[in-house]
Write an enzyme that holds these catalytic residues in place. Sequence first.
Site, PDB file in Angstrom:
ATOM      1  N   HIS A   1       0.844  -1.189   0.000  1.00 41.10           N
ATOM      2  CA  HIS A   1       0.000   0.000   0.000  1.00 41.10           C
ATOM      3  C   HIS A   1       0.884   1.245   0.000  1.00 41.10           C
ATOM      4  CE1 HIS A   1      -3.478  -2.348   1.826  1.00 41.10           C
ATOM      5  NE2 HIS A   1      -2.446  -3.078   2.230  1.00 41.10           N
TER       6      HIS A   1
ATOM      7  N   GLU B   1       2.452  -0.709   4.474  1.00 38.05           N
ATOM      8  CA  GLU B   1       2.170   0.655   4.013  1.00 38.05           C
ATOM      9  C   GLU B   1       3.481   1.408   3.809  1.00 38.05           C
ATOM     10  OE1 GLU B   1      -0.451   2.542   3.337  1.00 38.05           O
ATOM     11  OE2 GLU B   1      -2.230   1.611   4.248  1.00 38.05           O
TER      12      GLU B   1
ATOM     13  N   HIS C   1      -2.223  -3.084  -3.560  1.00 40.21           N
ATOM     14  CA  HIS C   1      -3.602  -2.897  -3.103  1.00 40.21           C
ATOM     15  C   HIS C   1      -4.526  -2.713  -4.307  1.00 40.21           C
ATOM     16  CE1 HIS C   1      -6.304  -0.807   0.142  1.00 40.21           C
ATOM     17  NE2 HIS C   1      -6.743  -2.003  -0.184  1.00 40.21           N
TER      18      HIS C   1
ATOM     19  N   ASP D   1      -3.258   2.483  -5.016  1.00 40.96           N
ATOM     20  CA  ASP D   1      -1.909   2.371  -4.452  1.00 40.96           C
ATOM     21  C   ASP D   1      -1.306   0.975  -4.644  1.00 40.96           C
ATOM     22  OD1 ASP D   1      -4.061   1.739  -2.559  1.00 40.96           O
ATOM     23  OD2 ASP D   1      -2.514   1.483  -1.046  1.00 40.96           O
TER      24      ASP D   1
END
Length: 240
Positions: free
Chosen positions: A27, A89, A129, A139
């Site tokens: 992500h 992330e 993602h 993303d």
Amino acid sequence: MQKITYIPLPYWNERPKKTRIKSIVLHCSTHEAVSMIKLLKNLHLSAHFVIGTDGRIFQLVPEEKRAFHAGTSRWRNMENLNHHSIGIELSAPKMGQTMYPEAQIKAAIGLCRDLMRRYDIPAVNVVAHSDVAPTRKPDPGLMFPWKKFADKGVGLWYEIADANKINENDKTVLLQKIGYDTRNLAAASYAFCRHFLPQFVATEDDICKLITHIYPPDFNIPDEGLPVLKACAYAFTKFD
């Protein structure tokens, strides 16, 4: 692998019984790492790891637990990727529309390689993602260096000569062979291009618009992209 700082978040639950970790979902967010962690906490969301632009790695959720990062999602034989995946992330001020810093990429590759080794995660299941939620998410963006990752064994890339090894020309079938959910063909096609054909993906200065207008509703992979689509399908089906 470098040091990991643990900042626990409470937003996780148990994975379903007999469910094993077999995917990594990558992500990005416009926030720097510490701000992103605060935002996730405020939204009652989580990821297993956050990597800042400086390469620092933070762990928010134990790997064996189910973090709240992927949402409604599908990939290959998996549905609801939160059950099956580890979520990472990355901080990206322009939502992956500009180059990721080298320190951050090095840290992400090292983390992914370690996770793949420990959980026997196949390269076909290291995904964006946007790959697993193509109607909802853009993303980690069109500038994410997927080939650099694949060159280090993290995820798959293609050999264009392999396009000649597969007879199928139907773009929907080819996307399905890779692993995309094609119930919304335009979304799946655009997600594929984000990953493998970023030259066909538009940049957007308005980040709010980027995350609310995920794909052009009439998008179709241009015919000149068909050889890449076929080569990718060949690469991914070798794992079936």
